[in-house]
Design a protein around this motif. Structure first.
Motif, PDB file in Angstrom:
ATOM      1  N   SER A 188       0.839  -1.218   0.090  1.00 36.59           N
ATOM      2  CA  SER A 188      -0.088  -0.063   0.014  1.00 36.59           C
ATOM      3  C   SER A 188       0.923   1.164  -0.057  1.00 36.59           C
ATOM      4  CB  SER A 188      -0.777  -0.156   1.286  1.00 36.59           C
ATOM      5  OG  SER A 188       0.003   0.238   2.568  1.00 36.59           O
ATOM      6  N   LYS A 189       2.126   1.155   0.610  1.00 35.32           N
ATOM      7  CA  LYS A 189       3.086   2.320   0.471  1.00 35.32           C
ATOM      8  C   LYS A 189       4.438   1.820   0.009  1.00 35.32           C
ATOM      9  CE  LYS A 189       0.637   4.011   4.544  1.00 35.32           C
ATOM     10  NZ  LYS A 189       0.731   4.111   5.922  1.00 35.32           N
ATOM     11  N   GLY A 190       5.305   2.788   0.094  1.00 34.71           N
ATOM     12  CA  GLY A 190       6.745   2.545  -0.042  1.00 34.71           C
ATOM     13  C   GLY A 190       7.333   1.707  -1.044  1.00 34.71           C
ATOM     14  N   SER A 226      -1.893  -5.641   2.013  1.00 36.75           N
ATOM     15  CA  SER A 226      -1.210  -5.268   3.174  1.00 36.75           C
ATOM     16  C   SER A 226      -2.403  -5.137   4.162  1.00 36.75           C
ATOM     17  CB  SER A 226      -0.543  -3.824   2.941  1.00 36.75           C
ATOM     18  OG  SER A 226      -1.687  -2.850   2.534  1.00 36.75           O
ATOM     19  N   ARG A 227      -2.231  -4.566   5.302  1.00 31.28           N
ATOM     20  CA  ARG A 227      -3.240  -4.878   6.415  1.00 31.28           C
ATOM     21  C   ARG A 227      -4.143  -3.846   6.438  1.00 31.28           C
ATOM     22  NH1 ARG A 227       1.212  -4.707  10.989  1.00 31.28           N
ATOM     23  NH2 ARG A 227       1.674  -3.123   9.817  1.00 31.28           N
ATOM     24  N   THR A 228      -3.985  -2.599   6.060  1.00 35.56           N
ATOM     25  CA  THR A 228      -4.983  -1.676   6.338  1.00 35.56           C
ATOM     26  C   THR A 228      -6.028  -1.528   5.338  1.00 35.56           C
ATOM     27  OG1 THR A 228      -3.166  -0.528   7.609  1.00 35.56           O
ATOM     28  CG2 THR A 228      -5.078   0.815   7.431  1.00 35.56           C
ATOM     29  N   GLU A 229      -7.309  -1.591   5.303  1.00 37.31           N
ATOM     30  CA  GLU A 229      -8.305  -1.735   4.122  1.00 37.31           C
ATOM     31  C   GLU A 229      -8.178  -0.581   3.462  1.00 37.31           C
ATOM     32  OE1 GLU A 229     -11.825  -3.185   4.748  1.00 37.31           O
ATOM     33  OE2 GLU A 229     -12.328  -3.183   2.720  1.00 37.31           O
ATOM     34  N   CYS A 235      -4.171  -8.317   3.835  1.00 36.25           N
ATOM     35  CA  CYS A 235      -3.546  -9.622   4.412  1.00 36.25           C
ATOM     36  C   CYS A 235      -2.225  -9.254   5.121  1.00 36.25           C
ATOM     37  CB  CYS A 235      -2.864 -10.291   2.999  1.00 36.25           C
ATOM     38  SG  CYS A 235      -1.490 -11.512   3.143  1.00 36.25           S
ATOM     39  N   ASP A 236      -2.208  -9.749   6.311  1.00 39.31           N
ATOM     40  CA  ASP A 236      -1.149  -9.663   7.083  1.00 39.31           C
ATOM     41  C   ASP A 236      -0.083 -10.520   6.953  1.00 39.31           C
ATOM     42  OD1 ASP A 236       0.593  -9.673   9.101  1.00 39.31           O
ATOM     43  OD2 ASP A 236      -0.877  -9.416  10.690  1.00 39.31           O
ATOM     44  N   VAL A 237       1.024 -10.463   6.292  1.00 41.89           N
ATOM     45  CA  VAL A 237       2.079 -11.536   5.944  1.00 41.89           C
ATOM     46  C   VAL A 237       2.553 -12.268   7.088  1.00 41.89           C
ATOM     47  CG1 VAL A 237       2.366 -10.270   3.757  1.00 41.89           C
ATOM     48  CG2 VAL A 237       3.875 -10.075   5.883  1.00 41.89           C
ATOM     49  N   THR A 238       2.483 -12.017   8.083  1.00 44.68           N
ATOM     50  CA  THR A 238       2.967 -12.833   9.347  1.00 44.68           C
ATOM     51  C   THR A 238       1.937 -13.855   9.625  1.00 44.68           C
ATOM     52  OG1 THR A 238       1.689 -11.565  11.125  1.00 44.68           O
ATOM     53  CG2 THR A 238       3.878 -10.815  10.489  1.00 44.68           C
ATOM     54  N   SER A 288      19.170   3.134   1.076  1.00 52.45           N
ATOM     55  CA  SER A 288      18.267   3.983   1.892  1.00 52.45           C
ATOM     56  C   SER A 288      17.150   4.788   0.913  1.00 52.45           C
ATOM     57  CB  SER A 288      18.876   4.914   2.577  1.00 52.45           C
ATOM     58  OG  SER A 288      19.713   4.303   3.504  1.00 52.45           O
ATOM     59  N   PHE A 289      16.037   4.292   1.002  1.00 49.45           N
ATOM     60  CA  PHE A 289      14.839   5.100   0.152  1.00 49.45           C
ATOM     61  C   PHE A 289      13.889   5.680   1.046  1.00 49.45           C
ATOM     62  CE2 PHE A 289      16.590   1.703  -2.514  1.00 49.45           C
ATOM     63  CZ  PHE A 289      16.607   2.321  -3.639  1.00 49.45           C
ATOM     64  N   ASP A 290      13.604   6.756   0.101  1.00 46.58           N
ATOM     65  CA  ASP A 290      12.490   7.648   1.045  1.00 46.58           C
ATOM     66  C   ASP A 290      11.286   7.181   0.926  1.00 46.58           C
ATOM     67  OD1 ASP A 290      12.188  10.184   1.956  1.00 46.58           O
ATOM     68  OD2 ASP A 290      12.143  11.502   0.150  1.00 46.58           O
TER      69      ASP A 290
HETATM   70  P1  NAP Z   1       6.875   1.521   4.494  1.00 42.49           P
HETATM   71  O1  NAP Z   1       6.845   2.592   3.482  1.00 42.49           O
HETATM   72  O2  NAP Z   1       6.806   1.657   5.950  1.00 42.49           O
HETATM   73  O3  NAP Z   1       5.585   0.449   3.777  1.00 42.49           O
HETATM   74  C1  NAP Z   1       5.557  -0.744   4.682  1.00 42.49           C
HETATM   75  C2  NAP Z   1       4.251  -1.265   3.914  1.00 42.49           C
HETATM   76  O4  NAP Z   1       4.254  -2.688   3.983  1.00 42.49           O
HETATM   77  C3  NAP Z   1       2.869  -0.593   3.916  1.00 42.49           C
HETATM   78  O5  NAP Z   1       2.185  -0.815   2.862  1.00 42.49           O
HETATM   79  C4  NAP Z   1       2.149  -1.457   5.125  1.00 42.49           C
HETATM   80  O6  NAP Z   1       0.925  -1.533   5.185  1.00 42.49           O
HETATM   81  C5  NAP Z   1       3.021  -2.823   4.519  1.00 42.49           C
HETATM   82  N1  NAP Z   1       2.862  -3.862   5.813  1.00 42.49           N
HETATM   83  C6  NAP Z   1       3.766  -3.839   7.126  1.00 42.49           C
HETATM   84  N2  NAP Z   1       3.531  -4.748   7.701  1.00 42.49           N
HETATM   85  C7  NAP Z   1       2.781  -5.552   6.877  1.00 42.49           C
HETATM   86  C8  NAP Z   1       2.236  -7.173   7.129  1.00 42.49           C
HETATM   87  N3  NAP Z   1       2.553  -7.479   8.372  1.00 42.49           N
HETATM   88  N4  NAP Z   1       1.641  -7.772   6.556  1.00 42.49           N
HETATM   89  C9  NAP Z   1       1.522  -6.994   5.351  1.00 42.49           C
HETATM   90  N5  NAP Z   1       1.734  -5.591   4.994  1.00 42.49           N
HETATM   91  C10 NAP Z   1       2.356  -4.934   5.939  1.00 42.49           C
HETATM   92  O7  NAP Z   1       8.340   0.472   4.244  1.00 42.49           O
HETATM   93  P2  NAP Z   1       9.303   0.460   3.044  1.00 42.49           P
HETATM   94  O8  NAP Z   1      10.485   1.478   3.150  1.00 42.49           O
HETATM   95  O9  NAP Z   1       8.667   0.312   1.932  1.00 42.49           O
HETATM   96  O10 NAP Z   1      10.057  -0.858   3.497  1.00 42.49           O
HETATM   97  C11 NAP Z   1       9.647  -2.336   3.006  1.00 42.49           C
HETATM   98  C12 NAP Z   1      10.620  -3.152   3.367  1.00 42.49           C
HETATM   99  O11 NAP Z   1      11.860  -2.887   2.728  1.00 42.49           O
HETATM  100  C13 NAP Z   1      10.794  -3.443   4.761  1.00 42.49           C
HETATM  101  O12 NAP Z   1      10.857  -4.772   5.111  1.00 42.49           O
HETATM  102  C14 NAP Z   1      12.094  -2.616   5.081  1.00 42.49           C
HETATM  103  O13 NAP Z   1      12.864  -2.954   6.274  1.00 42.49           O
HETATM  104  C15 NAP Z   1      12.805  -2.851   3.773  1.00 42.49           C
HETATM  105  N6  NAP Z   1      13.808  -2.096   3.384  1.00 42.49           N
HETATM  106  C16 NAP Z   1      13.481  -0.760   3.314  1.00 42.49           C
HETATM  107  C17 NAP Z   1      14.483   0.389   3.271  1.00 42.49           C
HETATM  108  C18 NAP Z   1      14.214   1.892   2.930  1.00 42.49           C
HETATM  109  O14 NAP Z   1      15.247   2.473   2.759  1.00 42.49           O
HETATM  110  N7  NAP Z   1      13.094   2.201   2.887  1.00 42.49           N
HETATM  111  C19 NAP Z   1      15.852  -0.077   3.274  1.00 42.49           C
HETATM  112  C20 NAP Z   1      16.165  -1.333   3.200  1.00 42.49           C
HETATM  113  C21 NAP Z   1      15.128  -2.274   3.628  1.00 42.49           C
HETATM  114  P3  NAP Z   1       0.109  -1.890   6.596  1.00 42.49           P
HETATM  115  O15 NAP Z   1       0.959  -1.316   7.732  1.00 42.49           O
HETATM  116  O16 NAP Z   1      -1.219  -1.314   6.258  1.00 42.49           O
HETATM  117  O17 NAP Z   1       0.087  -3.433   6.560  1.00 42.49           O
END
Ligand code: NAP
Length: 282
Positions: free
Chosen positions: A36-38, A58-61, A84-87, A209-211
């Motif tokens: 849903s994000k990132g 992802s978890r939040t509808e 879906c909660d992937v855990t 490191s992504f924004d």
């Molecule tokens: P983010 O912007 O915080 O987005 C997280 C996404 O994951 C959201 O859509 C969230 O939606 C979903 N999510 C979280 N827990 C979940 C669960 N249990 N089941 C299903 N969906 C879940 O994070 P991101 O930066 O994209 O990071 C994604 C992954 O890449 C993470 O594992 C992070 O550690 C890794 N990573 C990121 C970076 C970086 O620079 N951004 C660098 C290295 C590694 P809901 O909360 O609604 O479920």
């Protein structure tokens, strides 16, 4: 023929003038987790822009519905939002089944999740260890297990796992990520050998490191710990990156799209760093 820069969808490649380059993603079905994000969202929109039919979860509808609506608006493709909660193994099972029912097949999975808790050995709890294993390692194992029969029956499949630079180069204060992500590289390499006879490639991408919100959260933590402002913490992080800036999520998505495509057909068992030069190992 002259070499020219060719634009394919949202990506640029160097190709021969007049030749039509194609990722071969049109009509392929992809399920992107934590999207849903990132980074997950960026990967989903990248795949949809290349013609893949995409399910996102992802978890939040409200967030996943909004993300699907945005991708549909951008690409005009049918996008399936799933809660879906992937855990939770049953929820992954349901997400994979719903995707295959809705689109009639499943070829590509992008295992991804929220990042594990930050912390050092002496302050991490047993519960945090367990929850980190569920969200990163077991979510990947379960998604692969559910998707495998669909990819095998199609005779074509792609697994592209989102990990972290921590998998190869431990990051201070991220013990759980450093430990578990390295295990995921072992998993991916082994699966790449086991699944190669089925026409399925297995790779991972290690973002630097992504924004995204996740990174904002880490910078807030660093700012608090170091008694500095958020802007200073972000600047310090940027100074450690050879390219001098945070990555844009679509820059990560470009690598996902390639590895998930027909164009990436001879790459398997690899862990690609997409990190602006942050990882120092060769
Ligand atoms: P983010 O912007 O915080 O987005 C997280 C996404 O994951 C959201 O859509 C969230 O939606 C979903 N999510 C979280 N827990 C979940 C669960 N249990 N089941 C299903 N969906 C879940 O994070 P991101 O930066 O994209 O990071 C994604 C992954 O890449 C993470 O594992 C992070 O550690 C890794 N990573 C990121 C970076 C970086 O620079 N951004 C660098 C290295 C590694 P809901 O909360 O609604 O479920």
């Amino acid at each position: 023929m002259d070499n020219v820069l060719v634009k394919i969808g949202s990506l640029f490649f160097c190709g021969n003038r007049g030749e039509d380059m194609n990722f071969g993603l049109k009509g392929r079905v992809a399920l992107v987790a934590a999207a849903s994000k990132g980074l997950g969202y960026a990967a989903a929109i990248g795949l949809a822009r290349e013609g893949a039919r995409v399910a996102i979860c992802s978890r939040t509808e409200a967030d996943i519905q909004q993300a699907a609506a945005n991708i549909k608006l951008d690409c005009g493709e049918d996008v399936l939002p799933l809660i879906c909660d992937v855990t939770k193994p049953d929820e992954i099972k349901n997400a994979v089944a719903q995707t295959a029912i809705h689109f009639g097949n499943l070829h590509i999975i992008i295992p991804n999740s929220g990042g594990p808790a930050a912390g050092t050995f002496e302050n991490l709890t047993e519960e945090q260890w367990s929850s980190a294993l569920d969200s990163t390692l077991f979510s990947t194992v379960n998604m692969v297990r559910e998707a495998l029969p669909h990819m095998k029956s199609a005779g074509w499949g792609r697994v592209v796992v989102i990990t972290s630079t921590s998998a190869r180069q431990p990051i201070p204060g991220l013990l759980l990520s450093n430990t578990i992500r390295a295990g995921i590289l072992g998993l991916c390499k082994t699966l790449s050998q086991e699944f190669a006879p089925y026409g399925i490639t297995v790779n991972s991408i290690a973002p630097g490191s992504f924004d995204t919100d996740r990174l904002k959260h880490l910078h807030e933590r660093n700012a608090q710990a170091g008694g500095i402002t958020f802007a200073e913490a972000r600047k310090q992080a940027e100074q450690k990156i050879p390219l001098g800036r945070l990555g844009r999520p679509e820059e990560l998505a470009n690598a996902v799209v390639f590895l998930a495509s027909e164009a990436g057909s001879y790459v398997t068992g690899q862990a690609w760093a997409v990190d602006g030069g942050q990882t120092l190992g060769v």
